[in-house]
Motif scaffolding. Structure first.
Motif: not given
Length: 408
Positions: A96-123
């Motif tokens: 998903g996408r927001g005014s200041f953020s992008r959300v992506v589905r990710v996988e932890h490289r070691a455990s292979r467990q799925p997570f979501a990362i919310k990347m927020m622009e803070v400039e």
């Protein structure tokens, strides 16, 4: 995602409508940053089918198209991720996408467990403010029915929040997808929401944007827990009350007050619409609206004009007319009536709502009649009305999350 400094209530008919239709449509989301062609494609799903002769896409093909778009989106934003983040997590798909953020589905490289990362622009100061506010809340919460923050990466330009990945879909997706839905099913979902909201209120946290699309199931299974998510408008008064909100926190956060006019219009409590100081009781009003939708597929306050919508909310003007309300128990209606109370002082708290007989007994005395058909019909009718509107009369969900006078 945050609250602005303007003094105009959010437009309901123009800005809030798409947000509400989003929560009622089981397939896809229309965002304000999608181009018109993409919006038209997303509206071409099963709910918006013009008739039996119209071309129809299967749910599987729609899901495949969405997966392809998300993979393309992930590739686009992967290059923006800091190497320290990508060293630990493999970027899979844009969610998903927001005014200041992008959300992506990710996988932890070691455990292979799925997570979501919310990347927020803070400039920008606004992005920093939204990020700091959301982090202040997420770092304090740990509950089975509240989305969990796992890890944070902070850099000068961006902040990366690693969150639980909820894959079970939105609340209304589950209602529609079951094929069979009773009052007992409704109480099962609402009990989990009340548990999460009650926990937040006991910490002095007000969500301020509770709605069906912010209630997500952790996994697709029938035994999945339901999570309260999206804390972009939430506020933790423990550190702000003396400086910002001018109240005193006690008794689970019921005595302090806020002043920012923000949220999604159709779920706003009367005191927010009237720009009066308010408390976490606004979340309980929103839960009353959600309960009404879950049991009927309709909105209690549903007007094309923002003026009429706000007038209806302030008057508390709604009814239990039309299907499936004749099949809904008086106990369920009483639960809603005690939440959609104009006076916040007499509105049920989360703890009181969780002790309501309808919730405690899980609708044991109610009819087990299947409400699914009427709910689905009402959802389709509303979605159809939304798709028939001109593009100029709608706006994306980011615009509906709105502005008003600042706290304090």
């Amino acid at each position: 995602m945050g609250c602005g400094s303007g003094k105009v209530l959010p437009e309901a008919s123009k800005k809030g409508y798409v947000s509400v239709v989003q929560s009622l449509v089981a397939f896809g989301k229309v965002r304000d940053d999608d181009d018109p062609k993409e919006q038209k494609e997303k509206r071409g799903g099963l709910w918006f089918s013009a008739g039996v002769d119209a071309p129809r896409l299967t749910a599987d093909s729609q899901r495949q198209r969405r997966r392809e778009r998300r993979r393309d989106g992930a590739a686009k934003y992967k290059d923006k991720f800091e190497p320290r983040v990508t060293a630990r997590y493999d970027i899979k798909a844009l969610i998903g996408r927001g005014s200041f953020s992008r959300v992506v589905r990710v996988e932890h490289r070691a455990s292979r467990q799925p997570f979501a990362i919310k990347m927020m622009e803070v400039e920008a100061p606004e992005g920093r403010e939204v990020c700091d506010s959301e982090l202040a809340v997420l770092r304090r919460v740990s509950h089975a029915n509240v989305i969990q923050l796992t890890e944070v990466f902070q850099f000068p330009q961006r902040v990366y929040m690693v969150l639980e990945l909820a894959t079970g879909g939105e609340l209304l997706d589950r209602v529609v997808g079951r094929g069979h839905f009773t009052e007992r099913d409704a109480t099962r979902a609402l009990r989990m929401v009340l548990a999460g909201v009650g926990y937040l209120h006991n910490l002095g946290i007000t969500h301020r944007d509770l709605k069906p699309e912010n209630l997500l199931y952790y996994h697709p299974g029938a035994d999945s827990r339901l999570l309260v998510t999206d804390f972009g408008l939430a506020t933790f008064t423990g550190s702000e009350v003396s400086e910002t909100d001018g109240g005193n926190q006690s008794g689970g956060g019921r005595s302090w007050s806020l002043r920012t006019t923000c949220g999604t219009p159709e779920y706003m409590a009367p005191e927010v619409v009237l720009r009066r100081p308010y408390s976490c009781a606004v979340d309980m009003w929103a839960l009353g609206v959600i309960a009404y939708i879950v049991l009927s597929g309709s909105m209690p306050f549903d007007e094309d004009s923002s003026t009429r919508l706000y007038r209806s909310i302030v008057r508390g003007k709604y009814s239990f007319h039309g299907n499936p309300w004749p099949s809904v128990s008086n106990s369920a209606k009483d639960f809603i009536l005690r939440l959609l109370v104009s006076d916040p002082a007499t509105r049920l708290t989360a703890e009181q709502a969780s002790r309501h007989p309808w919730v405690v007994t899980m609708a044991a005395s109610s009819s087990m009649r299947n409400l699914h058909r009427s709910i689905s019909q009402n959802l389709r009718q509303r979605a159809s009305r939304g798709s028939s509107r001109s593009p100029s009369s709608t706006a994306g969900p980011g615009d509906a999350r709105s502005a008003g006078a600042g706290d304090g």
